[in-house]
Write an enzyme that holds these catalytic residues in place. Sequence first.
Site: not given
Ligand code: PLP
Length: 384
Positions: A140, A189, A315
């Site tokens: 990410n 999503a 993130c």
């Molecule tokens: N995995 C990765 C690599 C991410 O960048 C994120 C981002 O937040 C997530 C998992 C978590 O996803 P969510 O925001 O749908 O919980």
Amino acid sequence: MTRFAYLDHNASTPVRPEAAAAASVAMHAIGNGSSPHRFGRMVRRLIDDARVRVADLVGAEPSSIVFTSGGTEANSLALCGVRRRRIIASDVEHASVLRATGRVERIPVDGNGCVDLDRLSAMLAKDPRPALVSVMVANNETGVIQPVAEVSAVAKRFSALVHTDAVQAAGKIPVDMRALGADLLSLSAHKIGGLAGAGALVIAPDVSITPMVRGGGQERERRSGTENVVGISAFGAAAGAVRRELVSGSASRLTSLRDDLEDRIRAVAPGSMIFGVEAARLPNTSCLTMPGVSGETQVLALDLDGISVGAGAACSSGKGSRSPVLAAMRIPSSVASEAIRISLGWTSRRDDIDRFVQAWTALYAHTRGRRRASTSRPDVVAAP
Ligand code: PLP
């Protein structure tokens, strides 16, 4: 009116029109997908249509899809639900993997953030207890793509299961669960233009999972709770849209925008570091430094100019704390603290890049001028 330049698509990408339209239809659907009457059946059809589209995005069977509340829950379900004695994950995984259970063993990565396959093999060889190996398709923060198919080949030699977090890769590069050799794969999503609050864990047919949420037995007993039909419908529509984009090759336009941005930054500031640049990366992501200027300062200054980028571990937190990903890559913290993440997406245009480069260049010139006035210390950046 000034157009904002949103360059933080890895945090969340704007909802696609196809997803908004599907959400609107689902919002007006009446009933519960578990009811046998016509309204229930209509809701069930919306969910199952979305299931087919999400499965198509990653080359899986619709019956493999378990809808969740997002990528975080999908990762948790994978790591906790397989009931393996050992959980082994790369050092650059998202916090939702590294914190899913209290006992995650870490596989080190190299200076580009790529997982060390020899270390993985040695870790598996030294302890025969049943293991799950979790390595993401793409990171990410840096966009670095991991050799997941090779990870799977190593893991299979030791009968370990493989989970891959495809949350950032899906829709940006082709992701095929079988080609990756993965037993479990996570999706979210809102990273592909759907709504936040929906995601999926894709579970290969021969893998059994213990549910974390029990109750009415929805999702084939793997995740109970009345389905979020609005989020799921939008997810399906977004999955269809990104798949069409991938097939038409139009996603590759982001590579040219990203490469142009990096070339111009290097021309302005040769001391700027671009992380993971020697590895295969997602087409949309660039994690780079402004020598002598903290990431937090850059984010705030760019924001005043109407440009939104991510800083550090943005993130997960957006708090500008030290990035564990860059630390795992052994980037000195003085350098890592100067990093920002630029992530492009389906709404990005060339003038967003122009605006970013202009504002970044002006900030760099301004801070260098200030430093020159206040000290004679040269602008040196330590190599990682
Ligand atoms: N995995 C990765 C690599 C991410 O960048 C994120 C981002 O937040 C997530 C998992 C978590 O996803 P969510 O925001 O749908 O919980």
